[in-house]
Motif scaffolding. Structure first.
Motif, mmCIF file in Angstrom:
data_model
loop_
_atom_site.group_PDB
_atom_site.id
_atom_site.type_symbol
_atom_site.label_atom_id
_atom_site.label_comp_id
_atom_site.label_asym_id
_atom_site.label_seq_id
_atom_site.Cartn_x
_atom_site.Cartn_y
_atom_site.Cartn_z
ATOM 1 N N ARG A 106 -1.273 7.593 1.702
ATOM 2 C CA ARG A 106 -0.196 8.182 2.566
ATOM 3 C C ARG A 106 -1.028 8.273 4.019
ATOM 4 O O ARG A 106 -0.352 7.752 5.175
ATOM 5 N N LYS A 107 -2.217 8.656 3.959
ATOM 6 C CA LYS A 107 -2.816 8.887 5.542
ATOM 7 C C LYS A 107 -3.046 7.433 6.225
ATOM 8 O O LYS A 107 -2.894 7.257 7.229
ATOM 9 N N ARG A 108 -3.481 6.575 5.247
ATOM 10 C CA ARG A 108 -3.517 5.159 5.761
ATOM 11 C C ARG A 108 -2.057 4.603 5.971
ATOM 12 O O ARG A 108 -1.934 3.783 7.155
ATOM 13 N N ALA A 109 -1.009 4.932 5.355
ATOM 14 C CA ALA A 109 0.191 4.202 5.699
ATOM 15 C C ALA A 109 0.855 5.021 6.893
ATOM 16 O O ALA A 109 1.188 4.309 7.773
ATOM 17 N N MET A 110 0.485 6.096 7.103
ATOM 18 C CA MET A 110 0.728 6.870 8.382
ATOM 19 C C MET A 110 0.131 6.463 9.510
ATOM 20 O O MET A 110 0.680 6.445 10.710
ATOM 21 N N GLU A 111 -1.012 6.036 9.437
ATOM 22 C CA GLU A 111 -1.968 5.716 10.331
ATOM 23 C C GLU A 111 -1.224 4.226 10.985
ATOM 24 O O GLU A 111 -1.205 3.961 12.311
ATOM 25 N N MET A 112 -0.883 3.477 10.033
ATOM 26 C CA MET A 112 -0.179 2.215 10.639
ATOM 27 C C MET A 112 0.999 2.513 11.033
ATOM 28 O O MET A 112 1.399 1.895 12.169
ATOM 29 N N LEU A 113 1.757 3.276 10.439
ATOM 30 C CA LEU A 113 3.231 3.430 10.901
ATOM 31 C C LEU A 113 3.343 4.220 12.377
ATOM 32 O O LEU A 113 4.099 3.970 13.240
ATOM 33 N N GLU B 163 -0.487 -0.326 15.199
ATOM 34 C CA GLU B 163 -1.687 -1.105 15.572
ATOM 35 C C GLU B 163 -2.007 -2.179 14.441
ATOM 36 O O GLU B 163 -1.579 -1.911 13.241
ATOM 37 N N THR B 164 -2.482 -3.532 14.656
ATOM 38 C CA THR B 164 -2.628 -4.500 14.017
ATOM 39 C C THR B 164 -3.991 -4.401 13.233
ATOM 40 O O THR B 164 -4.948 -4.027 13.855
ATOM 41 N N ILE B 165 -4.045 -4.546 12.038
ATOM 42 C CA ILE B 165 -5.203 -4.445 11.204
ATOM 43 C C ILE B 165 -5.634 -5.911 10.779
ATOM 44 O O ILE B 165 -4.663 -6.533 10.700
ATOM 45 N N ASP B 166 -6.925 -6.138 10.823
ATOM 46 C CA ASP B 166 -7.308 -7.469 10.304
ATOM 47 C C ASP B 166 -7.261 -7.574 8.442
ATOM 48 O O ASP B 166 -7.166 -6.684 7.918
ATOM 49 N N ALA B 167 -7.596 -8.713 8.092
ATOM 50 C CA ALA B 167 -7.573 -8.943 6.713
ATOM 51 C C ALA B 167 -8.466 -7.977 5.915
ATOM 52 O O ALA B 167 -8.294 -7.539 4.713
ATOM 53 N N ALA B 168 -9.767 -8.009 6.654
ATOM 54 C CA ALA B 168 -10.654 -7.007 5.892
ATOM 55 C C ALA B 168 -10.245 -5.633 5.761
ATOM 56 O O ALA B 168 -10.315 -4.886 4.587
ATOM 57 N N THR B 169 -9.461 -5.102 6.714
ATOM 58 C CA THR B 169 -9.050 -3.592 6.900
ATOM 59 C C THR B 169 -7.822 -3.726 5.911
ATOM 60 O O THR B 169 -7.642 -2.573 5.065
ATOM 61 N N ALA B 170 -6.961 -4.538 5.560
ATOM 62 C CA ALA B 170 -6.163 -4.756 4.848
ATOM 63 C C ALA B 170 -6.503 -4.747 3.249
ATOM 64 O O ALA B 170 -5.680 -3.926 2.475
ATOM 65 N N LYS B 171 -7.490 -5.254 2.988
ATOM 66 C CA LYS B 171 -8.346 -5.129 1.616
ATOM 67 C C LYS B 171 -8.723 -3.737 1.587
ATOM 68 O O LYS B 171 -8.712 -3.267 0.447
#
Length: 273
Positions: free
Chosen positions: A168-175, A179-187
């Motif tokens: 939830r914390k990471r979803a809310m961070e993105m929402l 901001e755009t995250i790179d592939a490494a962060t997405a993994k």
């Protein structure tokens, strides 16, 4: 895995191009540069997925895209044009978001496993598409974001799939940041399974797909359905439900064959579902 040899994917023409090879159906979004999810694109993709349900030769589905963008989400130009409608676009907006929700649920409920092959940007509903797939493999150049907050349109429907993949914390961070995250962060977040060099992406995804395609299609179908069903249940209900699923699975011909083959140290011969 066997030795990997770089291959160059075929560039297709859209809006959605199907290609079936050895049980793996590749559906390529081919409306560059944005590969946006217009109503026409969503209808075409949903139609291909629906057709695949009845085709027993299809065992795995790969969602890919042509061009530098995997999917830029909804077609904002198409949506904006309907602001001139008598209802200021309300009916069209509702139709668009309903079609998108139906598409995502078609992927989740599909009897075949669906793998996202991501190279380039997956944004908003494009990220939703990735998150709705069972597996996601990305190139090092892939990027991801839910930028609706930046343009006055919170990514409310994309967050359904996003929040079911990451914390939830990471979803809310993105929402909240957009901001755009790179592939490494997405993994790291849990949005993708693996990151590979762009030149090997197509072949590695194909190897994953062929590995899954070699399993019993009945068992894979049973397992996928049970996975998503139990995820929406409480603990006791989930165990009761999956216990019943395993009983039915044990009674299936492929379980008898698979266990017998394992004990007899031979290769199993699966029956079509």
């Amino acid at each position: 895995m066997a030795e990997i040899v770089a291959i160059k994917p075929v560039v297709a023409e859209g809006p959605v191009v199907p290609h079936l090879d050895k049980g793996v159906l590749r559906l390529t979004l081919a409306s560059p540069p944005a590969n946006a999810l217009s109503l026409a694109v969503m209808a075409a993709l949903t139609a291909e997925l629906d057709r695949a349900k009845a085709d027993k030769s299809i065992r795995v589905i790969v969602l890919a895209a042509a061009g530098k963008v995997f999917c830029a989400g909804h077609d904002l130009k198409e949506l904006t044009l309907h602001r001139a409608d008598a209802d200021k676009g309300k009916a069209f907006f509702a139709q668009t978001f309903a079609a998108c929700a139906a598409l995502m649920q078609t992927i989740v409920r599909h009897p075949r496993p669906v793998i996202a092959e991501v190279d380039g940007l997956a944004t908003a509903a494009g990220l939703q598409l990735v998150a709705s797939c069972d597996l996601a493999i990305a190139s090092h150049e892939a990027t991801f974001c839910t930028p609706g907050v930046n343009i006055g349109l919170f990514c409310s429907t994309p967050m359904v799939a996003l929040s079911r993949n990451v914390s939830r914390k990471r979803a809310m961070e993105m929402l909240l940041t957009g901001e755009t995250i790179d592939a490494a962060t997405a993994k790291e977040f849990g949005l993708v399974n693996r990151i590979v060099p762009r030149e090997y992406l197509n072949q590695i995804v194909t190897k994953y797909a062929q590995t899954i395609a070699s399993k019993s299609s009945l068992v894979v179908k049973t397992g996928k359905e049970a996975f998503y069903a139990q995820a929406e249940m409480g603990l006791a209900d989930a165990y009761a439900y999956t216990g019943r699923v395993m009983v039915e699975n044990m009674l299936a011909r492929d379980a008898e064959e698979g266990i017998g083959a394992f004990m007899g140290k031979r290769k199993p011969e699966w029956k079509e579902d």
